[in-house]
Design a protein around this motif. Structure first.
Motif, short mmCIF file in Angstrom:
data_model
loop_
_atom_site.label_atom_id
_atom_site.label_comp_id
_atom_site.label_asym_id
_atom_site.label_seq_id
_atom_site.Cartn_x
_atom_site.Cartn_y
_atom_site.Cartn_z
N GLU A 123 -20.93 -2.20 6.45
CA GLU A 123 -20.36 -0.97 6.98
C GLU A 123 -19.18 -0.48 6.14
O GLU A 123 -19.09 0.70 5.80
N GLU A 124 -18.28 -1.39 5.79
CA GLU A 124 -17.12 -1.02 4.97
C GLU A 124 -17.55 -0.56 3.58
O GLU A 124 -16.99 0.39 3.03
N LYS A 130 -18.92 2.97 3.77
CA LYS A 130 -17.84 3.95 3.92
C LYS A 130 -17.13 4.19 2.59
O LYS A 130 -16.87 5.33 2.21
#
Length: 110
Positions: free
Chosen positions: A63-64, A67
């Motif tokens: 997820e990071e 992003k």
């Protein structure tokens, strides 16, 4: 071999005699690092005649990483992907990528 006889391919041991296949489980430990602990490197590859800039290895959650990739793609105005801990960017844009990642706190090997 005459017509009507079948070829027997039963050679060696059979699976029913205690033979088994054991898969070795890999115990790779994945540690998450904050941006200042990363030591990133650049690689360039040619894919279908086009240059691709690879940056990595990243130790981030999926997820990071997505992003961060999204922010970089928007600011660099290029396409890219995140695969197996490496970010791929279309084109030969390593100086621009380095500048933007250093602003985000990432460090590079010299």
């Amino acid at each position: 071999m005459s017509r009507g006889t079948k070829l027997s391919l039963d050679l060696g041991a059979s699976w029913g005699e205690g033979w088994s296949v054991e898969e070795e489980k890999s115990s790779k430990t994945f540690t998450l690092l904050d941006p200042s602990a990363h030591r990133l490197v650049f690689q360039k590859e040619k894919r279908k005649g086009k240059i691709v800039t690879l940056v990595g290895p990243f130790s981030l959650t999926e997820e990071e990483a997505q992003k961060t990739l999204s922010v970089l793609k928007k600011s660099l105005a290029c396409g890219g992907a995140y695969k197996e801990g490496w970010m791929e960017f279309q084109g030969d844009i390593s100086p621009k990528v380095r500048e933007h990642l250093e602003k985000l706190g990432f460090k590079f090997k010299k």
